[in-house]
Write a protein that holds these residues in place. Structure first.
Motif, mmCIF file in Angstrom:
data_model
loop_
_atom_site.group_PDB
_atom_site.id
_atom_site.type_symbol
_atom_site.label_atom_id
_atom_site.label_comp_id
_atom_site.label_asym_id
_atom_site.label_seq_id
_atom_site.Cartn_x
_atom_site.Cartn_y
_atom_site.Cartn_z
ATOM 1 N N ARG A 172 0.854 -1.303 0.495
ATOM 2 C CA ARG A 172 0.096 -0.029 -0.024
ATOM 3 C C ARG A 172 0.882 1.121 -0.017
ATOM 4 O O ARG A 172 2.141 1.108 0.384
ATOM 5 N N LEU A 173 0.014 2.379 -0.405
ATOM 6 C CA LEU A 173 1.369 3.578 -0.313
ATOM 7 C C LEU A 173 0.444 3.745 0.704
ATOM 8 O O LEU A 173 -0.250 4.477 1.264
ATOM 9 N N LYS A 174 2.319 4.195 1.426
ATOM 10 C CA LYS A 174 1.670 5.362 2.689
ATOM 11 C C LYS A 174 1.737 6.717 2.387
ATOM 12 O O LYS A 174 3.244 6.856 1.921
ATOM 13 N N ILE A 175 1.326 8.360 3.602
ATOM 14 C CA ILE A 175 1.129 8.883 2.408
ATOM 15 C C ILE A 175 1.886 9.382 4.112
ATOM 16 O O ILE A 175 1.070 10.046 4.866
ATOM 17 N N ASN A 176 3.004 10.131 4.211
ATOM 18 C CA ASN A 176 3.543 10.915 5.494
ATOM 19 C C ASN A 176 3.180 12.047 5.467
ATOM 20 O O ASN A 176 4.067 12.797 4.998
ATOM 21 N N ALA A 177 1.689 12.586 5.718
ATOM 22 C CA ALA A 177 1.241 14.227 4.763
ATOM 23 C C ALA A 177 2.327 15.045 6.019
ATOM 24 O O ALA A 177 2.456 15.976 5.195
#
Length: 243
Positions: A172-177
């Motif tokens: 999965r893509l993990k976004i550390n915004a």
């Protein structure tokens, strides 16, 4: 008459996102502010495919506020390890209601696994990694099953310096915004948006996790110094350490 041969079902097991996508997205959003990036992703490529994961900890309100400003229907996942501070549960309810989220999903440890692996509820005291895996990692894995991507609230300062904005986690893509946000940036957003603070923050808990593994932090210590104090452990297992 012979039975017709059954054609096996073809199941696509390819990951939704790959390291190539991480490179693409990193380049696409280089220099783009967090709010613009989230608005573009949540209303575009990731619409209906992404969830926000929140501990409703000391700084969680900032990310949740940004997500709510774009789309309050984005699912928000909270893992109740059943070792959570009562103050955190109350803060979760207050914040989710205030920001208007329509889809708060609460996941808990599998009771069958708890009975097998933590019958005394004391696993945290001798095997914190195993406790985290049982009470946090496994429930989150179940929670994320319907999604191709998720938004993390990690910040890239202190012990997490150098955190990338995008990474791959179990396909999965993990976004550390908030990877490029400083502590001053967070405090400024709290003030500008008039967001409520976690009630334990004023008592010396700048990072809040489970009750047995969270202690107060002295002035000058890393904000996460109170997590698993005395153990060679810095993460619960849902995130890889940042090197």
């Amino acid at each position: 008459m012979a039975n017709p041969q059954r054609i096996p079902e073809i199941i696509d097991t390819a990951p939704a996102f790959t390291p190539v996508d991480v490179e693409r997205l990193t380049a696409k959003y280089a220099g783009v502010d967090t709010m613009t990036m989230l608005a573009d992703l949540l209303t575009g490529e990731l619409r209906g495919r992404v969830a926000a994961v929140s501990s409703f900890g000391a700084e969680s309100a900032v990310l949740l506020d940004l997500v709510a400003a774009v789309d309050r229907d984005v699912p928000v996942i909270f893992v109740n390890t059943q070792k959570i501070f009562g103050e955190t549960l109350a803060y979760r309810d207050e914040l989710a209601e205030r920001l208007g989220f329509t889809d708060l999903r609460v996941y808990r440890p599998d009771p069958y696994l708890l009975a097998q692996k933590d019958k005394t509820s004391l696993r945290w005291s001798y095997d914190p990694d195993g406790c985290c895996d049982l009470r946090k990692v496994e429930p989150l894995r179940r929670a994320l099953a319907p999604f191709d991507a998720w938004i993390s609230g990690r910040k890239g300062f202190g012990s997490r310096a150098g955190l990338p904005r995008f990474e791959i986690d179990e396909g999965r893509l993990k976004i550390n915004a908030l990877a490029d946000w400083s502590k001053a940036d967070l405090d400024a957003h709290f003030a500008a948006a008039a967001l409520p603070r976690h009630p334990l923050e004023a008592q010396g808990y700048p990072s809040v996790g489970c009750v047995p593994c969270t202690s107060q932090v002295a002035p000058g210590e890393d904000p996460r110094a109170g997590r698993w104090r005395g153990w060679d452990k810095t993460e619960c297992g849902i995130h890889e350490p940042v090197f």
